[in-house]
Scaffold this active site. Structure first.
Site, PDB file in Angstrom:
ATOM      1  N   ASN A  63     110.033  79.530  81.606  1.00 18.05           N
ATOM      2  CA  ASN A  63     110.212  80.226  81.810  1.00 18.05           C
ATOM      3  C   ASN A  63     112.181  80.309  81.948  1.00 18.05           C
ATOM      4  OD1 ASN A  63     110.480  77.650  83.383  1.00 18.05           O
ATOM      5  ND2 ASN A  63     111.500  78.412  84.552  1.00 18.05           N
ATOM      6  N   CYS A  74     109.960  84.599  84.076  1.00 17.04           N
ATOM      7  CA  CYS A  74     108.746  83.878  84.045  1.00 17.04           C
ATOM      8  C   CYS A  74     108.179  83.446  82.939  1.00 17.04           C
ATOM      9  CB  CYS A  74     107.934  84.022  85.226  1.00 17.04           C
ATOM     10  SG  CYS A  74     109.577  84.473  87.086  1.00 17.04           S
ATOM     11  N   GLU A  76     105.218  82.664  82.710  1.00 21.54           N
ATOM     12  CA  GLU A  76     103.582  83.672  82.093  1.00 21.54           C
ATOM     13  C   GLU A  76     103.805  84.831  81.256  1.00 21.54           C
ATOM     14  OE1 GLU A  76     104.986  82.444  85.113  1.00 21.54           O
ATOM     15  OE2 GLU A  76     103.077  81.805  86.931  1.00 21.54           O
ATOM     16  N   CYS A 113     103.893  84.415  90.738  1.00 19.88           N
ATOM     17  CA  CYS A 113     104.395  84.759  91.576  1.00 19.88           C
ATOM     18  C   CYS A 113     103.989  86.136  91.842  1.00 19.88           C
ATOM     19  CB  CYS A 113     106.233  84.926  91.366  1.00 19.88           C
ATOM     20  SG  CYS A 113     106.589  85.874  89.685  1.00 19.88           S
ATOM     21  N   CYS A 116     104.234  88.294  87.834  1.00 22.86           N
ATOM     22  CA  CYS A 116     103.669  87.719  86.570  1.00 22.86           C
ATOM     23  C   CYS A 116     101.834  87.975  87.470  1.00 22.86           C
ATOM     24  CB  CYS A 116     103.864  86.440  86.423  1.00 22.86           C
ATOM     25  SG  CYS A 116     105.540  85.523  85.968  1.00 22.86           S
TER      26      CYS A 116
END
Length: 162
Positions: A63, A74, A76, A113, A116
């Protein structure tokens, strides 16, 4: 006439990283290593992600925060976008994600999240193959999800734009 449906999915919970297959352990250790590179001066919440491609290449991301919060990204999405840019047309097989905090011990694996999930779902939909998730906190159990679609039921995809 209305209809009620139940949407559910199965996960596998491993007691520790040691229970994973060797390839999955290695992938998670890549995520742990890159987690240390997170730029998280505001939240102090560090996330690392490692993406395993169909060609066996590993792509990493952590991140990256910004004082203007919406401008950060983020781990991901850093990893999946990097994978798409570096290996266009190659399928994503598995994403290992791990989270830690500078302020407290993260003891429960954190799932991606909503943003993501949607970004990963786009790749899963595009490649017409599931993307497996491995989720781990700083230590302890590892959660395995069969596909991102499982944790984003009724996801939005390009068929709505046709």
């Amino acid at each position: 006439m209305s209809e009620q449906k139940n949407i559910s999915f199965d996960i596998t919970i491993y007691d520790s990283i040691d229970e994973l297959a060797q390839d999955d352990q290695s992938l998670m250790l890549e995520a742990v290593a890159v987690r240390k590179n997170a730029y998280a001066p505001y939240s102090k919440f560090r996330v690392g992600a490692a993406v395993k491609m169909a060609n066996s290449e590993i792509v990493i991301g952590s991140n990256q925060e910004n004082a203007c919060y919406p401008s950060g990204l983020c781990a991901e999405r850093v990893a999946i976008f990097h994978a798409g840019a570096k290996f266009p047309g190659i399928s994503v097989k598995t994403i290992a994600i791990t989270a830690a905090s500078d302020n407290y011990e993260v003891s429960v694996p954190a799932a991606p999240c909503g943003n993501c999930r949607q970004a990963i779902f786009e790749y899963e939909f595009k490649q017409k193959q599931p993307i497996r998730l491995l989720l781990m906190a700083e230590k302890g159990s590892v959660i395995e999800c069969r596909a991102i679609e499982d944790i984003l039921p009724l996801g939005f995809n390009s068929t709505f734009l046709a």
